[in-house]
Design an enzyme around this catalytic site. Structure first.
Site, PDB file in Angstrom:
ATOM      1  N   TYR A   1       2.020   8.943  34.133  1.00 28.73           N
ATOM      2  CA  TYR A   1       2.645   8.285  32.884  1.00 28.73           C
ATOM      3  C   TYR A   1       3.415   7.086  33.834  1.00 28.73           C
ATOM      4  O   TYR A   1       3.664   6.521  33.282  1.00 28.73           O
ATOM      5  CB  TYR A   1       3.453   9.138  32.925  1.00 28.73           C
ATOM      6  CG  TYR A   1       4.880   8.683  31.677  1.00 28.73           C
ATOM      7  CD1 TYR A   1       4.284   8.558  30.229  1.00 28.73           C
ATOM      8  CD2 TYR A   1       5.840   8.860  32.225  1.00 28.73           C
ATOM      9  CE1 TYR A   1       4.995   8.336  29.311  1.00 28.73           C
ATOM     10  CE2 TYR A   1       6.767   8.359  30.824  1.00 28.73           C
ATOM     11  CZ  TYR A   1       6.493   7.993  29.878  1.00 28.73           C
ATOM     12  OH  TYR A   1       7.445   7.889  28.744  1.00 28.73           O
TER      13      TYR A   1
ATOM     14  N   LYS B   1       3.854   3.282  33.879  1.00 28.91           N
ATOM     15  CA  LYS B   1       4.570   2.412  33.178  1.00 28.91           C
ATOM     16  C   LYS B   1       5.611   1.892  34.383  1.00 28.91           C
ATOM     17  O   LYS B   1       6.417   0.438  33.876  1.00 28.91           O
ATOM     18  CB  LYS B   1       6.165   3.587  33.092  1.00 28.91           C
ATOM     19  CG  LYS B   1       6.211   4.734  31.831  1.00 28.91           C
ATOM     20  CD  LYS B   1       6.440   3.857  30.496  1.00 28.91           C
ATOM     21  CE  LYS B   1       6.567   4.742  29.379  1.00 28.91           C
ATOM     22  NZ  LYS B   1       6.458   4.126  27.625  1.00 28.91           N
TER      23      LYS B   1
ATOM     24  N   SER C   1      11.213   4.263  31.929  1.00 28.12           N
ATOM     25  CA  SER C   1      10.883   5.607  31.967  1.00 28.12           C
ATOM     26  C   SER C   1      11.453   5.497  33.579  1.00 28.12           C
ATOM     27  O   SER C   1      10.602   5.164  34.687  1.00 28.12           O
ATOM     28  CB  SER C   1      10.145   6.351  31.666  1.00 28.12           C
ATOM     29  OG  SER C   1      10.106   8.280  32.426  1.00 28.12           O
TER      30      SER C   1
END
Lengths: 337, 337
Positions: free
Chosen positions: A157, A161, A133
């Protein structure tokens, strides 16, 4: 390897996160095409923490796993039939990873690591496509971010990632797997209901009015961000599954192309496609918490590496809206749109 | 916090990897100064997988731990007295992390994560200085690497360090600790015997001749790399322990300044300091395996963020050799260099 040579020419595929929005669309697309990278679809393994609904046109050797990769033995179970292509999409979204620190690391990081390690222990080298992402980036940014820009995530998050991207590259370098990471833009227009992602409004301010419903806009119209349609995202995943990964060298994750657009651009496209009155369904309700999160997100990328390899996203929001109308509302392509 | 307010004004310090080269030098320096960041030294905790030799001038409340951070409960034991500054130096070196994949991840990554998590569980917010490395970078590079360049390590060691940098930033952002990472140049001249690092020859081609011994040069003289002395590295660690970390924002790891020099520059300095005949002790024995590893290493950095904060390294190899002579061979500073 003898074991591989003796198998059929069909290609076996594992999808983690197969019950999610991208997972379902990916499986639908694979089934519609019936092949991947020139090879006919064989075994299809669908894994998620909830039961994946099996499409009616799925082949007989489709298997559904209700599993959590972060649990002992779970990942080994998924790779023991040695699926040749693995789409690793399973993740909790940004809002949830921020709200539940432990769960975010467990699912997004430990689960991914367990999958990579299970592949290493199984002793075969599948293509593994990892859905990363643009949340791996954190401001301040240059106006257009080059491929060589550093990853300084400002969310748990994004951190998870970015850590998995590093692991993917090292497992690939050690020849434990053949990894390709792709950093997806914010996927818009997401079908269905809002999820816990802070980015949810980017979809809902278009989706809800297109369905005659009200939507809340929590940020300023000048806010700029980076987008692609779900259809473009699926095309990215499929291309990543079959590209010649030797081209990538040691740098295994690519920032995908996208459309750099403001909320104002989104609303202007909505007006062009669905008429001025539709705009009255968008209610401005500033939300400082959401504005604070999304204001740190990137606005635009060069994505020169991915573009050179032929990855392509939409170039206007009119196109992105058209994809939604065709794929989700079964409207035929509009001419001239 | 009440618990903190009630304690003495002395500063308590934990050093992991305290038996290693940097750990020992750091402890010696702290003991010599007797204070850190303007506060008198209190409790000193020395942790390593082997027993750390306690210097004679150590305070009474010095405690030695023989421990492995990656083992259950080990990290909690180290932080239960809530040391206010933690120097996290413990790691297996690059050669060992490459030779033993599991051990490298266990010690360098899982051990660090366990330490961060133990701090979070203990519920206090110490300054944590993490010794990272320029091994987080992997070529191809621009000639001089800017602070914003991406981390694409080409070794498991570099991968582990880059992953811990990410974790450090996220634990800091969540206010679980107050982390500062510093990416150390290749430390030269290392005293003592060679370790398993592929970079070992950078020290031995100077150290051994300065001690009248032969050394092996496995690479070409044109090879350029990035250096600082052990003394400069200790100064970096101490400065990182007391700087105002609010200045760093979300980007918690700094590339330290260094000296960009070729092997030829090293040998020319050796000749100037120790005479032409010393050069005959350097035996050229090309080693393709070592050459391959070190050829992927960076040559030079801007390090503009760290320089702006006042971090300083040596500017010639003559200075680096002088540091070795003073600190390791007890020679007085030479005038005129």
């Amino acid at each position: 390897m003898a074991g591989t040579m003796g198998r059929s020419d069909k290609i076996s595929i594992l999808v983690t996160g197969s019950a999610g929005m991208l997972g379902r669309k990916l499986v639908q697309r694979i089934l519609r095409e019936g092949h991947l990278g020139g090879r006919q679809l064989g075994e299809l393994l669908l894994a998620d923490v909830v039961a994946t609904e099996v499409p009616a046109n799925a082949p007989g050797d489709t298997r559904v796993f209700v599993t959590d990769l972060s649990q002992p033995g779970a990942a080994a179970e998924l790779v023991k039939s040695q699926p040749q292509v693995i789409f690793h999409l399973a993740a909790v979204v940004s809002g949830e990873a921020e709200a539940d620190f432990d769960k975010g690391y467990r699912i997004n990081f430990d689960g991914s690591r367990a999958l990579f390690e299970a592949i290493r222990q199984e002793g075969y080298v599948p293509r593994l496509v990892f859905a990363s992402s643009v949340a791996v980036f954190g401001g301040p940014f240059p106006e257009v971010i080059p491929d060589s820009f550093f990853t300084t995530p400002l969310s748990s998050y994004g951190t998870q990632k970015a850590m998995v991207e590093l692991l993917l590259a090292d497992y690939t370098r050690r020849r434990f797997l053949d990894g390709v990471g792709i950093r997806l833009p914010t996927i818009t227009i997401r079908p269905g209901k809002p999820n816990k992602a802070a980015s949810g409004f980017y979809s809902s301010i278009l989706r809800e009015p297109l369905n005659g419903k009200e939507a809340v806009l929590p940020v300023d119209e000048s806010l700029r961000h980076w987008f692609a349609s779900p259809r473009a995202a699926i095309a990215f995943l499929l291309q990543a599954a079959s590209l010649d990964s030797n081209i990538l060298g040691g740098r295994r994750t690519l920032t995908m192309p996208g459309l750099s657009a403001t909320v104002g651009d989104q609303l202007a496209a909505l007006q062009r496609v669905a008429g001025e009155e539709t705009l009255t369904l968008v209610k401005r309700e500033p939300d400082a918490a959401i504005a604070k999160i999304v204001s740190t997100w990137p606005q635009s990328f060069e994505a020169s590496g991915a573009r050179a390899l032929g990855f392509v996203a939409e170039s206007t929001f009119d196109e992105i809206i058209a994809v939604y109308l065709e794929d989700e509302m079964n409207e035929p392509p509009r001419s001239g749109g």
